[in-house]
Design a protein around this motif. Structure first.
Motif, PDB file in Angstrom:
ATOM      1  N   UNK A 265       9.567 -41.227 -18.581  1.00  0.00           N
ATOM      2  CA  UNK A 265       9.750 -42.296 -17.596  1.00  0.00           C
ATOM      3  C   UNK A 265       9.858 -43.667 -18.256  1.00  0.00           C
ATOM      4  N   UNK A 266       9.506 -43.767 -19.513  1.00  0.00           N
ATOM      5  CA  UNK A 266       9.645 -45.044 -20.202  1.00  0.00           C
ATOM      6  C   UNK A 266      11.102 -45.495 -20.221  1.00  0.00           C
ATOM      7  N   UNK A 267      12.019 -44.540 -20.226  1.00  0.00           N
ATOM      8  CA  UNK A 267      13.441 -44.890 -20.221  1.00  0.00           C
ATOM      9  C   UNK A 267      13.996 -45.066 -18.815  1.00  0.00           C
ATOM     10  N   UNK A 268      13.184 -44.746 -17.801  1.00  0.00           N
ATOM     11  CA  UNK A 268      13.648 -44.860 -16.414  1.00  0.00           C
ATOM     12  C   UNK A 268      13.234 -46.173 -15.769  1.00  0.00           C
ATOM     13  N   UNK A 269      12.393 -46.938 -16.452  1.00  0.00           N
ATOM     14  CA  UNK A 269      11.947 -48.213 -15.892  1.00  0.00           C
ATOM     15  C   UNK A 269      12.711 -49.364 -16.534  1.00  0.00           C
ATOM     16  N   UNK A 270      12.623 -50.546 -15.924  1.00  0.00           N
ATOM     17  CA  UNK A 270      13.385 -51.689 -16.407  1.00  0.00           C
ATOM     18  C   UNK A 270      12.907 -52.098 -17.807  1.00  0.00           C
ATOM     19  N   UNK A 272      12.171 -54.897 -19.350  1.00  0.00           N
ATOM     20  CA  UNK A 272      11.071 -55.846 -19.526  1.00  0.00           C
ATOM     21  C   UNK A 272       9.719 -55.162 -19.365  1.00  0.00           C
ATOM     22  N   UNK A 273       9.601 -54.308 -18.362  1.00  0.00           N
ATOM     23  CA  UNK A 273       8.353 -53.584 -18.142  1.00  0.00           C
ATOM     24  C   UNK A 273       8.115 -52.585 -19.270  1.00  0.00           C
ATOM     25  N   UNK A 274       9.180 -51.935 -19.710  1.00  0.00           N
ATOM     26  CA  UNK A 274       9.057 -50.978 -20.811  1.00  0.00           C
ATOM     27  C   UNK A 274       8.564 -51.669 -22.080  1.00  0.00           C
ATOM     28  N   UNK A 275       9.085 -52.851 -22.361  1.00  0.00           N
ATOM     29  CA  UNK A 275       8.659 -53.583 -23.557  1.00  0.00           C
ATOM     30  C   UNK A 275       7.184 -53.968 -23.484  1.00  0.00           C
ATOM     31  N   UNK A 276       6.725 -54.321 -22.290  1.00  0.00           N
ATOM     32  CA  UNK A 276       5.309 -54.648 -22.115  1.00  0.00           C
ATOM     33  C   UNK A 276       4.430 -53.434 -22.423  1.00  0.00           C
ATOM     34  N   UNK A 313      12.565 -44.128 -25.021  1.00  0.00           N
ATOM     35  CA  UNK A 313      13.199 -45.266 -25.699  1.00  0.00           C
ATOM     36  C   UNK A 313      12.917 -45.190 -27.205  1.00  0.00           C
ATOM     37  N   UNK A 314      13.626 -44.308 -27.866  1.00  0.00           N
ATOM     38  CA  UNK A 314      13.367 -44.021 -29.278  1.00  0.00           C
ATOM     39  C   UNK A 314      13.536 -45.266 -30.152  1.00  0.00           C
TER      40      UNK A 314
END
Length: 432
Positions: A265-270, A272-276, A313-314
């Motif tokens: 799901x890390x790749x399914x979210x926007x 900016x949120x993923x980077x946080x 998000x490899x």
């Protein structure tokens, strides 16, 4: 005295172009020297003519003619107990949920001997592909009875003992996602006492994932063992347990001892949120494992377009500095009907799915099946360095591109004092 002498070897984890001469005595590297040019020795043996036992060739130089030598591969996330069950357990929809449902229907029918045999078969196949260390998650289906749950544990421990001379195996106990009775948690502790190395599970399928994670940490801290979880193995961006895992890791002072696998799901979210989230993972010193084969196969089944592919998000994880490995996951079972434990193949799938093809990215992929997972597993003295144990694989390729394009149909695998697997002009031979 056991001796190994390799000439004209390429060590891509150091650099891609230079050649090296390597020497080992009694299972330990004693010399790793750069060559100025390709060398020829009259007494040398071409690698393709090497024999499995090597007795009459002991100490003679083995000419690799520019072939790649890598430290043995490290598979940081597998399911050895489920391997080769595809004929017994079908998955018509190809979804994760049908795989779980159908596997649970037959799990009580597998005998200890069945499980041990399949584990050994999967390990031997992986070793032939160049793997020297494996971390495998084990089912612990306590809801079907304690004897059935421990059947897998005892089979796995028996297989590890029978294979201890050719591969290192770590086992992760997958704590069930439901029926968390006091008796079940007692059984979990008994499994750890019996020889399980790591505690795991899948918080994202548990109703109260924070409470479940807390219980896992209690046991991990009590026995001072690592934690390795299936984490957010879903397409739904609202399924998100990784943040709490990072927070809990920091709160417990467990940095560097927790691994998160899948992270779909890390790749399914926007972004900016993923980077946080990734930054918090870095602060918690979490390790990450991507499982491209199973996730490409299972995820996005309900999408009509565009289809989400489930790969985490490899690039972002790597660029952040998080230890990130590629692993094989399932082998010919309802969760993934293909595969043979080949980490080069897993690396190639990652290259496609994560858009990794530059020289630097291919170098990263090699690290993701060697040094990075070795670090995650806590393997000491890993790699081709003086003083380290001799465990390597020779690949039939001279460049990164050639290696990933052809996947080296010929491989030569050496561990400690013997060639475990060799490829010859007239077929394959080996001591396994």
């Amino acid at each position: 005295m056991s001796e190994v002498h390799l000439i004209n070897a390429r060590l891509p984890l150091r650099d891609e172009l230079d050649l090296y001469e390597l020497k080992a005595v009694n299972g330990v590297w004693v010399s790793v020297q750069k060559q100025e040019r390709m060398v020829y020795m009259s007494e040398s043996i071409p690698i393709q003519d090497i024999t499995p036992r090597y007795e009459h060739e002991e100490g003679r130089p083995v000419d690799l003619a520019g072939r790649i030598v890598l430290p043995g591969f490290v598979d940081a996330h597998t399911h050895l107990d489920k391997a080769f069950t595809i004929q017994n357990v079908k998955n018509r929809s190809g979804t994760l949920f049908e795989a779980i449902k159908n596997y649970n229907k037959v799990i009580s029918s597998f005998t200890k001997e069945d499980i041990k045999r399949r584990i050994e078969q999967a390990v031997l196949q992986s070793v032939k592909n160049g793997t020297v260390a494996i971390r495998s998650h084990l089912n612990f289906p306590y809801e079907y009875g304690e004897s059935i749950a421990f059947r897998t544990i005892y089979a796995a421990l028996g297989a590890r003992e029978s294979l201890r001379d050719i591969v290192d195996i770590q086992y992760v106990l997958m704590v069930p996602s439901r029926e968390h009775s006091a008796e079940m948690w007692r059984a979990v502790e008994e499994a750890i006492k019996a020889g399980i190395d790591i505690i795991g599970g899948a918080p994202h399928v548990v109703h109260e994932h924070e409470r479940f994670t807390d219980e896992l940490f209690k046991i991990a801290v009590k026995y001072n063992i690592p934690i390795d979880l299936h984490t957010d193995e879903r397409d739904d961006p609202h399924i998100q347990t990784i943040s709490y895992l990072a927070e809990k890791t920091i709160a417990e002072g467990y940095q560097g001892k927790v691994t998160a696998g899948h992270l779909c799901t890390l790749s399914a979210i926007e972004p900016e949120k993923a980077n946080t989230i990734i930054n918090r993972m870095l602060e918690a010193e979490l390790s990450a494992i991507t499982l491209p084969a199973s996730n490409l196969y299972l995820q996005g089944r309900e999408d009509e377009g565009p289809v989400r592919r489930g790969i985490t998000r490899v690039k972002e994880l790597l660029h952040s500095g998080i230890k990130t490995a590629v692993a094989s996951d399932n082998i010919q079972d309802p969760f993934h009907p293909f595969g043979n434990g080949d980490l080069l193949q897993a690396g190639l799938l990652t290259a496609y799915a994560a858009h990794m093809g530059s020289e630097d990215e291919l170098q990263s992929l090699l690290q993701m099946i060697t040094s990075l997972p070795a670090s995650i597993l806590g393997l000491s003295q890993y790699g081709i360095e003086a003083g380290h144990p001799v465990r390597f694989v020779v690949c039939d390729a001279q460049t990164h591109i050639e290696l990933f394009s052809n996947l080296s149909p010929n491989r030569w695998v050496y561990r400690d004092f013997q060639w475990l697997h060799v490829s010859r002009k007239n077929g394959e031979w080996g001591n396994i």
